[in-house]
Design an enzyme around this catalytic site. Structure first.
Site, short mmCIF file in Angstrom:
data_model
loop_
_atom_site.label_atom_id
_atom_site.label_comp_id
_atom_site.label_asym_id
_atom_site.label_seq_id
_atom_site.Cartn_x
_atom_site.Cartn_y
_atom_site.Cartn_z
CE LYS B 185 35.34 38.20 42.95
NZ LYS B 185 35.51 38.64 41.51
CB THR B 196 45.78 38.42 41.74
OG1 THR B 196 44.68 37.83 41.07
CG2 THR B 196 45.95 37.73 43.05
#
Lengths: 411, 411
Positions: B185, B196
């Site tokens: 996501k 990340t």
């Protein structure tokens, strides 16, 4: 294009710009890119004028930046030629030849060495400058130079600027009152690093080039180097300070002299006013941001934190949306790589602490913060709780206007 | 809010997501912030599952990031609990207590140590996580876990994402075929630095924790660490890779072993696909940008140049406006502080060199470049002409949509 933009809601009126003894300014329409407006500015300085400059640190500077850096060598200036609409950047040998030609044109008119002519260009990158249009326009422009040409000059150097920008100060050196006055242009591609934009400042004080260079370099650190519109650094940034020596003050040979304290204060104040005028005309701006950082491990570290907050697209869009989204300030502090400790970090907006020492303030009442966010000047305070380092930065919000302007700049 | 956003024009359909032996996933609506959608995801892994992770380098990470970093110590995992809507960041002692409570909840359900439970949260920063809602929802969610729960999980972790994102691969280790499959996501606050977003990947391969950690860390360098939506780095970034060992392959104890070459290739390819799905859902995206840098003094230098171009608001708005404004690419290269020489710099767009060695190409024909700019995937090539360093980066354009989403995220 530029001319069609609505005036920034944060615009300030152009102040009264009195003559500065030894300086004559003028502007004309040379048809370089724009139609129906002035785009070529010239100044003449009396013999004996000294010059100082700070320039972009871009690794791909424009030809005029290269020219001025070289021309600085003997610290003397007799003329300034500035065009808007074409930056003369990334134009290879043709760019260099354009600077040579236009410097020679101006030198003939004022009867000086070409190395006493300073050149600046601003506008589109990568297109060959039609320098012949400048050569053709200069004699007519020279004939119109005037003590009262400052306002025309402020208008003639605009690109995406929506209002002309200038500031003026007086200061005392010994028993003599001197004037310091400057113009600036800049609206986007603004994230100076040791220099910025185009700004031209003149004083009638008598000061050696080394002294004004020292004063200018110091002053820029806390003004132009603390502003950002969009984190993008121009290839053409340049601030020049000319001292004509016409005020008749006793010359001071040391920038640290207490006799220059008032002059330094006035210059610093002028530089900050000019820098903030640029933020007030940031592309698409609806609100200014003022970031104050305290408690950092050093002033340099505080500066980098403040600039990270001022440059964060998520902080900028939150300000645009009048959303007191202090979590994005935490994010910006956390990402920038400077020493920070979540458990000593505090964040405030508009004078209200929202979070202290790593968590939201007990019974935090958002009401005064929400009211503050509706204003035009948003204050964001970050205390890192680590040391004594402090810094300030100024930026602006990120809006639909910025995208409108920059999605179609060349079209 | 998130649910109301139109689906990105660059969206890709969710692929078929077959079971990965040893992994059961599920999602439910715990009412943490959103209504009418799932927002709580759980996975159970068979005993013996190893785990590797990379995390945000933010100095202000969320409590779940702290939790997972500590839980990594013994390299074993039995459960994963993820919530959307609240990031549990900057929540002080309450944030830590929430992680303790939810890890204990999950540990009771799967009968493991709390340190074998991995936690992730994504959403608003600075609000106390209502962890009791998660505690209350977990038993019911646990009862629904299924081999076929991957697609539900991909949907349950979304925030401002406009489409669910996942990718799958197979690879050979010796004579055994293993599967690697992941969900991700992310849409804004995307500028990873060593890690990340939230991405959860599982394989049925039998591999020690040290080996998968090495493979994951290597793979992230050329995938997630080369993408940016808005230059803002999340406080909650996390990628976890779980290896259940159910495939029955011969265990390989060295990440550099040639027996892992195919697995490494498949994992790298999966990581890049997941990373690019995030760009395809970048907030407000209408076009992707792929930056290729060659001729830098080193790969690291090339990476920083590529990211500077991908992060430049002026490059991003030019792409949005379909303007082949290559001068802004020059500006971005020049500002980033990496070694560059104007006179050896070349810039191309869509396979056409526009400028070579510091000036525009003679007889440059903009026609093919203009056509390329109308597409959805914009290729920008920069050759620095200095050395052999190369890098790639991926980003997206900056549009009105980004400002719409982020000017009102909390409202």
């Amino acid at each position: 294009m530029a001319n069609a933009l609505p005036v920034s809601p944060l615009a300030r009126p152009l102040p009264e710009l009195p003559p500065v003894a030894g300086v004559r300014f003028g502007a004309t329409a040379a048809g370089i890119r724009y139609t129906g407006r002035t785009d070529l500015v010239m100044a003449e300085f009396v013999p004996g004028t000294t010059v100082a400059g700070v320039y972009t640190r871009s690794k791909c500077p424009g030809a005029p930046v290269d020219w001025c850096r070289a021309a600085m060598a003997d610290g003397r200036a007799r003329a300034l030629v500035v065009n808007a609409g074409n930056a003369n950047v990334f134009t290879g040998r043709a760019g260099f030849e354009a600077t040579q030609a236009n410097a020679a044109d101006a030198a003939r008119l004022v009867n000086c060495a070409a190395s006493e002519v300073f050149l600046a260009s601003t506008g589109v990158i990568g297109e060959i400058l039609p320098y012949q249009k400048i050569s053709a326009a200069l004699p007519g422009l020279y004939a119109t130079l005037s003590d009262n040409g400052w306002a025309d000059a402020a208008r003639g150097i605009m690109t995406t600027d929506t209002f002309p920008k200038a500031a003026t100060r007086t200061a005392r050196i010994g028993d003599t009152t001197v004037r310091i006055q400057g113009i600036v242009k800049g609206s986007g591609m603004v994230a100076p690093d040791m220099a910025t934009l185009l700004s031209f400042i003149a004083t009638d004080a008598k000061l050696p080039a080394g002294v004004i260079q020292s004063l200018l370099s110091d002053g820029v650190k806390h003004s132009f180097n603390c502003i950002t519109v969009d984190s993008d650094t121009s290839t053409s940034d340049m601030i020049l300070l000319f001292a004509t020596g016409q005020a008749g003050n006793v010359e001071i040979g040391d920038a640290q002299s207490p006799h220059l304290a008032d002059f330094r204060t006035a210059l610093d104040s002028l530089l900050l006013e000019l820098a903030l005028l640029v933020i007030r005309d940031g592309e698409g701006v609806t609100k200014m941001m003022h970031i104050v950082v305290t408690g950092a491990v050093s002033d340099d570290s505080a500066h980098r934190v403040a600039m990270a907050v001022a440059n964060s697209p998520l902080v900028k869009t939150a300000v645009s949306g009048e959303d007191a989204n202090w979590g994005r300030v935490v994010m910006a502090v956390g990402k920038c790589g400077e020493p920070a400790n979540r458990d000593t970090l505090s964040v405030g907006i508009g004078g209200t602490w929202i979070a202290r020492n790593g968590t939201v303030v007990h019974d935090y009442d958002e009401t005064p913060v929400v009211a503050h966010m509706r204003g035009q000047e948003i204050e964001i305070t970050v205390d890192l709780g680590l040391g004594n380092g402090t810094a300030q930065a100024w930026g602006c919000d990120l809006t639909h206007g910025y995208i409108n302007i920059n999605g179609s700049y060349r079209s």
